[in-house]
Design a protein around this motif. Sequence first.
Motif, short mmCIF file in Angstrom:
data_model
loop_
_atom_site.label_atom_id
_atom_site.label_comp_id
_atom_site.label_asym_id
_atom_site.label_seq_id
_atom_site.Cartn_x
_atom_site.Cartn_y
_atom_site.Cartn_z
N GLU A 1 64.73 6.29 81.75
CA GLU A 1 65.00 6.21 80.32
C GLU A 1 63.92 5.35 79.67
O GLU A 1 63.51 4.34 80.23
CB GLU A 1 66.37 5.59 80.10
N ILE A 2 63.46 5.76 78.51
CA ILE A 2 62.40 5.04 77.81
C ILE A 2 62.96 4.55 76.48
O ILE A 2 63.58 5.31 75.74
CB ILE A 2 61.19 5.96 77.57
N LYS A 3 62.72 3.27 76.18
CA LYS A 3 63.15 2.69 74.91
C LYS A 3 61.94 2.08 74.23
O LYS A 3 61.13 1.42 74.87
CB LYS A 3 64.20 1.61 75.14
N ILE B 1 64.73 7.65 74.80
CA ILE B 1 64.46 8.98 75.34
C ILE B 1 64.99 9.02 76.76
O ILE B 1 64.61 8.20 77.60
CB ILE B 1 62.96 9.30 75.32
N GLY B 2 65.88 9.96 77.01
CA GLY B 2 66.49 10.09 78.34
C GLY B 2 65.62 10.90 79.29
O GLY B 2 64.54 11.36 78.94
N GLU B 3 66.15 11.10 80.46
CA GLU B 3 65.43 11.86 81.49
C GLU B 3 65.51 13.35 81.24
O GLU B 3 66.48 13.84 80.66
CB GLU B 3 66.03 11.54 82.86
N GLN B 4 64.50 14.04 81.71
CA GLN B 4 64.49 15.50 81.67
C GLN B 4 65.61 16.03 82.54
O GLN B 4 65.88 15.50 83.61
CB GLN B 4 63.16 16.01 82.24
N ASN C 1 61.42 21.33 79.07
CA ASN C 1 60.71 20.12 78.66
C ASN C 1 61.54 19.24 77.74
O ASN C 1 61.16 18.12 77.44
CB ASN C 1 59.39 20.48 77.96
N ALA C 2 62.67 19.76 77.26
CA ALA C 2 63.52 19.01 76.34
C ALA C 2 64.16 17.81 77.05
O ALA C 2 64.50 17.89 78.22
CB ALA C 2 64.59 19.91 75.75
N ARG C 3 64.28 16.72 76.32
CA ARG C 3 64.92 15.51 76.82
C ARG C 3 65.93 15.04 75.78
O ARG C 3 65.73 15.24 74.59
CB ARG C 3 63.89 14.38 76.99
N PRO C 4 67.00 14.38 76.19
CA PRO C 4 67.90 13.80 75.21
C PRO C 4 67.20 12.64 74.49
O PRO C 4 66.43 11.90 75.10
CB PRO C 4 69.09 13.31 76.04
N VAL C 5 67.45 12.51 73.19
CA VAL C 5 66.84 11.44 72.40
C VAL C 5 67.87 10.89 71.42
O VAL C 5 68.68 11.65 70.88
CB VAL C 5 65.56 11.92 71.67
N GLY D 1 71.99 0.85 61.50
CA GLY D 1 73.36 0.93 61.97
C GLY D 1 73.85 2.33 62.29
O GLY D 1 74.98 2.50 62.71
N LEU D 2 73.01 3.32 62.10
CA LEU D 2 73.36 4.72 62.41
C LEU D 2 72.65 5.15 63.67
O LEU D 2 71.51 4.77 63.92
CB LEU D 2 72.94 5.65 61.27
N SER D 3 73.31 6.01 64.45
CA SER D 3 72.68 6.61 65.62
C SER D 3 72.67 8.13 65.45
O SER D 3 73.70 8.72 65.13
CB SER D 3 73.44 6.26 66.90
N MET D 4 71.49 8.70 65.62
CA MET D 4 71.33 10.15 65.55
C MET D 4 70.86 10.61 66.92
O MET D 4 69.88 10.11 67.43
CB MET D 4 70.28 10.52 64.48
N SER D 5 71.60 11.55 67.52
CA SER D 5 71.27 12.04 68.85
C SER D 5 70.97 13.52 68.82
O SER D 5 71.50 14.25 68.01
CB SER D 5 72.42 11.78 69.81
N GLY D 6 70.13 13.94 69.74
CA GLY D 6 69.79 15.34 69.88
C GLY D 6 68.89 15.51 71.08
O GLY D 6 68.93 14.73 72.03
N LYS D 7 68.07 16.54 71.01
CA LYS D 7 67.11 16.82 72.09
C LYS D 7 65.72 16.93 71.50
O LYS D 7 65.55 17.34 70.36
CB LYS D 7 67.47 18.11 72.81
N THR D 8 64.73 16.59 72.32
CA THR D 8 63.36 16.78 71.90
C THR D 8 63.06 18.28 71.91
O THR D 8 63.79 19.07 72.53
CB THR D 8 62.38 16.04 72.82
#
Length: 127
Positions: free
Chosen positions: A2-4, A90-93, A108-112, A118-125
Amino acid sequence: MEIKLTVRAEAIAVLKLFAANKDALRGYLNGINLEIGRKETRLVATDGSMLECFRVESEQPDVDAPLTDIIIPNDLLKAIKPSGLVEITIGEQETKDNGNGEKVPVSNARPVTLTYAGLSMSGKTVD
């Protein structure tokens, strides 16, 4: 792995101006591209005519070779205004077993996840 990393929201807001908007033929231009190295990360956006790049110092000791083509789509960037900080995780592939006991990438998509004000937006690359 995981990358921050933390980026000034101002940089993201400027890069959004350079990213393509709804380019159907070149979907990979519809966002901000990250190239993550051990000591710095480059954030790049282009619409095919103009390009903008920001360099951010970030220690990523687990990165052996630069990770490239990690594209955060415009949809996840909409809420970011030019003040404050944005935390990018950025999560793992996603991988699967190829039958020989080896893990191979599914795409190639990763969770991001972007955390801003104060908001969190999640999705995939972008794949």
